[in-house]
Design an enzyme around this catalytic site. Sequence first.
Site, PDB file in Angstrom:
ATOM      1  N   HIS A 111       0.846  -1.190   0.000  1.00 10.42           N
ATOM      2  CA  HIS A 111       0.000   0.000   0.000  1.00 10.42           C
ATOM      3  C   HIS A 111       0.883   1.243   0.000  1.00 10.42           C
ATOM      4  O   HIS A 111       1.934   1.271   0.663  1.00 10.42           O
ATOM      5  CB  HIS A 111      -0.911   0.010   1.225  1.00 10.42           C
ATOM      6  CG  HIS A 111      -2.047   0.979   1.113  1.00 10.42           C
ATOM      7  ND1 HIS A 111      -1.882   2.337   1.278  1.00 10.42           N
ATOM      8  CD2 HIS A 111      -3.358   0.793   0.822  1.00 10.42           C
ATOM      9  CE1 HIS A 111      -3.041   2.942   1.117  1.00 10.42           C
ATOM     10  NE2 HIS A 111      -3.961   2.036   0.835  1.00 10.42           N
ATOM     11  N   HIS A 112       0.457   2.276  -0.737  1.00  7.04           N
ATOM     12  CA  HIS A 112       1.281   3.483  -0.861  1.00  7.04           C
ATOM     13  C   HIS A 112       1.440   4.221   0.461  1.00  7.04           C
ATOM     14  O   HIS A 112       2.334   5.058   0.614  1.00  7.04           O
ATOM     15  CB  HIS A 112       0.675   4.427  -1.900  1.00  7.04           C
ATOM     16  CG  HIS A 112       1.677   4.961  -2.877  1.00  7.04           C
ATOM     17  ND1 HIS A 112       2.869   5.521  -2.492  1.00  7.04           N
ATOM     18  CD2 HIS A 112       1.677   4.996  -4.232  1.00  7.04           C
ATOM     19  CE1 HIS A 112       3.548   5.909  -3.551  1.00  7.04           C
ATOM     20  NE2 HIS A 112       2.847   5.590  -4.625  1.00  7.04           N
ATOM     21  N   SER A 113       0.590   3.937   1.443  1.00  7.29           N
ATOM     22  CA  SER A 113       0.756   4.579   2.747  1.00  7.29           C
ATOM     23  C   SER A 113       2.019   4.094   3.446  1.00  7.29           C
ATOM     24  O   SER A 113       2.560   4.771   4.331  1.00  7.29           O
ATOM     25  CB  SER A 113      -0.457   4.303   3.643  1.00  7.29           C
ATOM     26  OG  SER A 113      -0.610   2.908   3.862  1.00  7.29           O
ATOM     27  N   THR A 115       5.028   3.489   1.886  1.00  7.49           N
ATOM     28  CA  THR A 115       6.206   4.138   1.335  1.00  7.49           C
ATOM     29  C   THR A 115       5.944   4.536  -0.102  1.00  7.49           C
ATOM     30  O   THR A 115       4.948   4.117  -0.707  1.00  7.49           O
ATOM     31  CB  THR A 115       7.427   3.195   1.399  1.00  7.49           C
ATOM     32  OG1 THR A 115       8.589   3.881   0.916  1.00  7.49           O
ATOM     33  CG2 THR A 115       7.207   1.941   0.561  1.00  7.49           C
ATOM     34  N   ASN A 291       6.950   8.416   2.486  1.00  7.03           N
ATOM     35  CA  ASN A 291       6.673   9.020   1.194  1.00  7.03           C
ATOM     36  C   ASN A 291       7.379  10.363   1.111  1.00  7.03           C
ATOM     37  O   ASN A 291       7.153  11.240   1.940  1.00  7.03           O
ATOM     38  CB  ASN A 291       5.166   9.192   0.990  1.00  7.03           C
ATOM     39  CG  ASN A 291       4.474   7.898   0.638  1.00  7.03           C
ATOM     40  OD1 ASN A 291       4.401   7.507  -0.524  1.00  7.03           O
ATOM     41  ND2 ASN A 291       3.967   7.192   1.644  1.00  7.03           N
TER      42      ASN A 291
END
Length: 442
Positions: A111-113, A115, A291
């Site tokens: 999941h982009h949360s 990284t 991120n």
Amino acid sequence: MTVVYLLDRTPDWDRLVAAHEWASRLIPRARQRVVEPPLGLGAPTWVVDDQFDLRFHLRRVGLPEPGTMRELLDLAAADAMASFDRTRPPWRAALVEGLEDGRAAYVLKLHHSLTDGQGATQLVGLLHSHTREPSPGKPLQEPPAAEPTSPLAVLAEQAAANARSAPAGVARRAAGALGTASRFATRPTDGLADGARFARSLQRILAPPPAPPSPLLGERSRSWRFDALDVPLRQLKAAGNSVGGSLNDAYVAGLLGGFRRYHEHFGQPIDELAMAMPISLRRGDHPMGGNRFAGARFAAPVGEPDPAERIHLIHDFVLTARQEPALDVFGLLAPALNRLPTPLVARAYGGQTTKLDLQASNIAGLPYPAYLAGARIERMLPFGPLPGCAVMATLLSYAGTCCIGLNTDPAAITDPDVYVRCVQAGLDEVLALAPADTGHRT
């Protein structure tokens, strides 16, 4: 985000499991899940999963032999479209057996949360080895202590933390206000000029996409399709350098050449295309994960037939975008946005992408061959999420090869075979700019 490793053989399952156990203990985030306070009254919080089960996150599947690349990519796309279990850490991995010629694949979904793309490359690098042989004696850390936490408990802890930090927060804000007032009193024109520059930059960053949507790519669906290409890294970089650009400039110019051909194939040529690309904010002193990027949107010069001129135009845009004072506006606003209801924040972010036709990302990967539990990694195929645009293109360099993953919306790209051929032709057009001594495409 999804990455598909093509392996020369089936890795040792016990070693693969052990590698994931070791990495999940080394990286605390791998064993954490997100808990949201009730009614949107607090910020989402990472907590250690008190029921972490590696068997849920790592599985073993097989394709009907002989499994083809098309079947593998369809399997990976179907898994990428499936939602995460919000009660568990947001990642999954699978060993895929049964590929033709005795090969196998490893599919990892994050999941982009957790990284961004560059951070993911750093994190999954912990699973790799330099040789086929195992690395004995690696210290195995104790797993992070479990935190059985409910949404109400998270809300109560945040309220208590806010109460404890309130006096210090007031003091910091007061000191900041006094400092700002002092600087403004001594240099008022500088403060006004900086504020005006930021305001103008913010207007440019938040403005609608600078080009109208393509009439050919106007439809959208909830489905994804994966395709993959690869080009030599050295030749692509040389092509960009030969006309004063970078590898990324050459890569985007090749994609745009493909879009020009695709539109011409259907008799609907266009001059500009609304696209976006991430601008990395990651520095060498940043920790792994997280991120560290900001998005920049521009009117891509699809109608420019000269690949060298396309590279120049893209290069100039990237240089200009890096100088925007408000480039990281969403990063600056993140603490405040985290306190808003999740659907409202999702709409705010989604509004920045749904009217785009292309998003293109470029990630620096490993420069050397690597191994996974005894299997040599032949290719690393990256696939970014498709947040409302027609195409998400992602480049990941690996051992001298640029692996390009194309995630397309079938409602927008109605003839994917033609589209892939067009992108390949666009890339070949750019590669032809490279000096002859940089090698040829294989």
